[in-house]
Design a protein around this motif. Structure first.
Motif, PDB file in Angstrom:
ATOM      1  N   TYR A   8       0.833  -1.196   0.000  1.00 49.29           N
ATOM      2  CA  TYR A   8       0.000   0.000   0.000  1.00 49.29           C
ATOM      3  C   TYR A   8       0.873   1.253   0.000  1.00 49.29           C
ATOM      4  O   TYR A   8       2.018   1.223   0.442  1.00 49.29           O
ATOM      5  CB  TYR A   8      -0.887   0.054   1.248  1.00 49.29           C
ATOM      6  N   LYS A  10       0.307   5.746   0.729  1.00 49.39           N
ATOM      7  CA  LYS A  10      -0.620   6.761   1.231  1.00 49.39           C
ATOM      8  C   LYS A  10      -0.695   7.918   0.245  1.00 49.39           C
ATOM      9  O   LYS A  10       0.329   8.344  -0.297  1.00 49.39           O
ATOM     10  CB  LYS A  10      -0.166   7.279   2.592  1.00 49.39           C
ATOM     11  N   ASP A  11      -1.905   8.437   0.039  1.00 45.41           N
ATOM     12  CA  ASP A  11      -2.050   9.613  -0.818  1.00 45.41           C
ATOM     13  C   ASP A  11      -1.998  10.880   0.040  1.00 45.41           C
ATOM     14  O   ASP A  11      -1.690  10.823   1.223  1.00 45.41           O
ATOM     15  CB  ASP A  11      -3.329   9.523  -1.656  1.00 45.41           C
ATOM     16  N   LYS A  12      -2.306  12.032  -0.574  1.00 46.37           N
ATOM     17  CA  LYS A  12      -2.215  13.302   0.154  1.00 46.37           C
ATOM     18  C   LYS A  12      -3.164  13.379   1.340  1.00 46.37           C
ATOM     19  O   LYS A  12      -2.868  14.027   2.327  1.00 46.37           O
ATOM     20  CB  LYS A  12      -2.535  14.458  -0.800  1.00 46.37           C
ATOM     21  N   ASN A  13      -4.313  12.708   1.237  1.00 44.90           N
ATOM     22  CA  ASN A  13      -5.299  12.727   2.317  1.00 44.90           C
ATOM     23  C   ASN A  13      -5.084  11.598   3.318  1.00 44.90           C
ATOM     24  O   ASN A  13      -5.957  11.311   4.131  1.00 44.90           O
ATOM     25  CB  ASN A  13      -6.709  12.618   1.731  1.00 44.90           C
ATOM     26  N   LEU A  14      -3.935  10.929   3.248  1.00 47.04           N
ATOM     27  CA  LEU A  14      -3.540   9.830   4.130  1.00 47.04           C
ATOM     28  C   LEU A  14      -4.442   8.605   3.983  1.00 47.04           C
ATOM     29  O   LEU A  14      -4.589   7.822   4.911  1.00 47.04           O
ATOM     30  CB  LEU A  14      -3.479  10.286   5.588  1.00 47.04           C
ATOM     31  N   ASN A  15      -5.073   8.441   2.820  1.00 40.98           N
ATOM     32  CA  ASN A  15      -5.825   7.225   2.524  1.00 40.98           C
ATOM     33  C   ASN A  15      -4.880   6.191   1.950  1.00 40.98           C
ATOM     34  O   ASN A  15      -3.944   6.533   1.230  1.00 40.98           O
ATOM     35  CB  ASN A  15      -6.943   7.508   1.517  1.00 40.98           C
ATOM     36  N   LEU A  16      -5.116   4.909   2.248  1.00 39.79           N
ATOM     37  CA  LEU A  16      -4.284   3.837   1.708  1.00 39.79           C
ATOM     38  C   LEU A  16      -4.740   3.483   0.294  1.00 39.79           C
ATOM     39  O   LEU A  16      -5.928   3.330   0.035  1.00 39.79           O
ATOM     40  CB  LEU A  16      -4.362   2.594   2.590  1.00 39.79           C
ATOM     41  N   ILE A  17      -3.782   3.348  -0.598  1.00 42.24           N
ATOM     42  CA  ILE A  17      -4.045   2.948  -1.978  1.00 42.24           C
ATOM     43  C   ILE A  17      -3.313   1.632  -2.203  1.00 42.24           C
ATOM     44  O   ILE A  17      -2.118   1.527  -1.948  1.00 42.24           O
ATOM     45  CB  ILE A  17      -3.531   4.003  -2.967  1.00 42.24           C
TER      46      ILE A  17
END
Length: 56
Positions: A8, A10-17
């Protein structure tokens, strides 16, 4: 039922991708060259968090 390692990032909003998934090797010893290459591929794609998960 099999175990996999999911990579995984993390994107800018701290969501896991989810970047990718590789199978967990059965042996506890040194990994095969193919398994090491798969993990390096996930790291090059940007995976920074690795979790072992079970897929049904």
């Amino acid at each position: 039922m099999r175990k996999v390692i999911r990579g995984y990032a993390k994107d800018k909003n701290l969501n896991l991708i989810l970047i990718g998934t590789i199978p967990v090797p059965h042996s506890k010893g040194k990994r095969s060259p193919v398994a090491r290459q798969d993990k390096r591929y996930l790291v090059r794609q940007g995976a920074t968090i690795f979790k072992k998960e079970t897929i049904f």
